[in-house]
Structures are given as structure tokens and as C-alpha cells.
Design an enzyme around this catalytic site. Structure first.
Site, PDB file in Angstrom:
ATOM      1  N   ASP A  70     -17.545  24.108  59.716  1.00 27.26           N
ATOM      2  CA  ASP A  70     -17.174  22.892  60.440  1.00 27.26           C
ATOM      3  C   ASP A  70     -17.855  22.806  61.793  1.00 27.26           C
ATOM      4  OD1 ASP A  70     -15.672  24.972  61.625  1.00 27.26           O
ATOM      5  OD2 ASP A  70     -13.883  24.415  60.503  1.00 27.26           O
ATOM      6  N   ASP A 139      -0.655  27.062  60.314  1.00 25.08           N
ATOM      7  CA  ASP A 139      -0.084  26.123  59.349  1.00 25.08           C
ATOM      8  C   ASP A 139      -0.818  26.184  58.009  1.00 25.08           C
ATOM      9  OD1 ASP A 139      -2.477  24.954  60.014  1.00 25.08           O
ATOM     10  OD2 ASP A 139      -1.630  23.051  60.689  1.00 25.08           O
ATOM     11  N   HIS A 141      -4.047  25.869  57.449  1.00 23.74           N
ATOM     12  CA  HIS A 141      -5.248  25.051  57.248  1.00 23.74           C
ATOM     13  C   HIS A 141      -6.477  25.930  57.107  1.00 23.74           C
ATOM     14  CE1 HIS A 141      -5.587  25.174  61.783  1.00 23.74           C
ATOM     15  NE2 HIS A 141      -6.860  25.333  61.451  1.00 23.74           N
ATOM     16  N   GLU A 146      -6.454  20.057  57.414  1.00 26.45           N
ATOM     17  CA  GLU A 146      -5.085  20.132  57.887  1.00 26.45           C
ATOM     18  C   GLU A 146      -4.102  19.972  56.715  1.00 26.45           C
ATOM     19  OE1 GLU A 146      -4.760  21.103  60.805  1.00 26.45           O
ATOM     20  OE2 GLU A 146      -5.882  19.978  62.304  1.00 26.45           O
TER      21      GLU A 146
END
Length: 262
Positions: A70, A139, A141, A146
Site C-alpha cells: 500500500d 482490528d 485489517h 479495513e
């Protein structure tokens, strides 16, 4: 799924570096070895180990092509917090990988969707990724996918949650407003298309995410859970990250991989 439980973070990175170097050295095809790479603080130890292996003559990156996961949208590559800068400072400038063999999404593109399509096409042109390395957020991801991102998603534009921007603000003077709101990211489907996926997880704060990855239901709520469906998924984690695993499962993975502990 293999779960390699190590005593601490340093050994997690050592095991992962040994595995990556072994895969590169064992690659006998004429085409380059294609390696997917992450960024973030969790990967710093891994890159130090890989640089050390290169300096010791244990691995060469001359026939390696890399694709990063990314990049922030709207952040020039010269920015100190761009992932282009991160990769060059922590790995590329210290090993013998040709610059033209490194691929990072262009955060300053005028055509984000086109940039993402070209990235997928370039990955495909090499026959896909041999080994995709990554980490996961608290979380769950994976890359910038996400919670509730499609588990079949491809490279595209991602909107970052407030939690992610707050977590990443430690790199931006602890000011979440300085963290870009969007990023370009490979998709979950892009990662799981790789022949193998190696995820590094360490620390108490990742314990719920590790449990969701290994024991939970496959769900878009925890995008990391898609790894349960991958035939070549490997988790290299430390004991601190195992706090939410069922005791029987923890013992099972230790017994199964006892020869892999350093």
C-alpha cells in the site's frame, strides 16, 4: 494454516527472515521470485534481519521483484512518512535489489483507479506473487483493507477509519489530522492469490486479531480471517500475541511446530 509461536518479537522476525531467505534461495525458475512486502513498525525487525542476511552473504535480492501492499494517497514519495521512503530506508537501500524490480503504488497519481488496475496487471505479468508478507492491525485489517472490506477485493482506493488514522498518527507528530484520509492498497483477494502468505503478529494488543485470524469465523468484520481459506498461510507470532487463543489450540500449535522454534 501454520501458526509458528515464538518466545518474543526478535525470534518472530528471525524465523520469518530465515523462511523468506530460504524461499528466495530455493527459487530455481528463470523468472524472478516475486515477493509482496508490507510496511509498519512490526516489520522493522524483519527488514533488519533480511539486511543482515544479505550482508552476511546468505541471500541475494538480484533476482527478486517486490510489490508493496500500500501507499498513502496524496503523499509524495519524498515525504518522510511515505511507504516509498520507508522501504528504501529500511530495506532497498541496503540490499542488491535492482531499483526497477521494486514496485510501490504511486500515491500522487492523477488516476488512482487506473494506477490500481495497472498494479494488478503488473503482478499478473510476473505470474503472480510467490510469497506475500504482511502484518495485521488491532482490528484485523490486512494492508489497508479495513473491517467489512470484501474478502475478494482487488487493489483499489481505501478510506481509512478513524481508528487507523489515530493508530498511525504516531508517525505524524501524533496528530491524526496529518494522516491522509485515503490510501491505495492491494485487496484481500490480491494477497490471497499469492502462493504463500506469511503474517507477522506480535504484542498483547494484537491478541484479539490473532484469535480472530486463527479461531474465528471467516468474516468481513475481520479481514484477516480470509487467511483461513488459504492453503499456504503461515502466522509467525510471539507468545504475547497468543493471550486470546484457546489453551488447547495454543498447545496444539506449539506441539505441531516445536521443531520450528529457534
Amino acid at each position: 494454516m501454520r501458526v509458528i509461536i515464538q518466545e518474543n518479537y526478535d525470534k518472530v522476525c528471525q524465523w520469518a527472515a530465515n523462511y523468506i531467505a530460504g524461499k528466495i534461495n530455493g527459487h530455481k525458475e528463470e523468472r524472478p521470485f516475486v515477493l509482496g512486502l508490507p510496511t509498519g513498525s512490526s516489520q522493522l525487525g524483519l527488514y533488519k534481519e533480511l539486511v543482515k542476511k544479505y550482508e552476511n552473504g546468505e541471500v541475494s535480492f538480484e533476482n527478486v521483484v517486490t510489490f508493496n501492499m500500500d501507499e498513502y494517497l496524496g503523499l509524495p514519495r519524498e515525504h518522510p512518512q511515505s511507504y516509498w521512503t520507508y522501504m528504501h530506508e529500511n530495506l532497498f537501500n541496503h540490499v542488491n535489489i535492482p531499483e526497477e524490480n521494486t514496485n510501490i503504488l504511486n500515491g500522487m497519481t492523477d488516476d488512482p483507479e487506473g494506477e490500481c488496475e495497472r498494479y494488478e496487471e503488473k503482478i499478473a505479468s510476473y505470474g503472480g506473487v510467490d510469497l506475500f508478507v504482511g502484518g495485521i492491525g488491532v482490528d484485523g485489517h490486512l494492508a489497508f483493507n479495513e473491517p467489512f472490506t470484501s474478502l475478494t477485493s482487488r487493489t483499489g482506493v481505501r478510506t481509512l477509519t478513524d481508528d487507523t488514522r489515530i493508530a498511525n498518527s504516531r508517525f505524524f507528530d501524533y496528530d491524526p489530522e496529518k494522516v491522509p484520509e485515503k490510501a491505495l492498497s492491494v485487496g484481500i483477494g490480491t494477497v490471497t492469490d499469492a502462493k504463500e502468505v506469511l503474517i507477522l503478529i506480535s504484542g498483547h494488543n494484537k491478541a484479539r486479531a490473532l484469535a480472530a485470524t486463527v479461531e474465528g469465523n471467516v468474516s468481513m468484520k475481520w479481514t484477516c480471517s480470509a487467511l483461513q481459506l488459504h492453503n499456504g498461510a503461515i502466522i509467525s507470532c510471539d507468545e504475547d500475541a497468543c493471550g486470546e487463543l484457546m489453551v488447547d489450540n495454543y498447545k496444539y500449535f506449539l506441539a505441531l511446530e516445536k521443531e520450528e522454534r529457534l
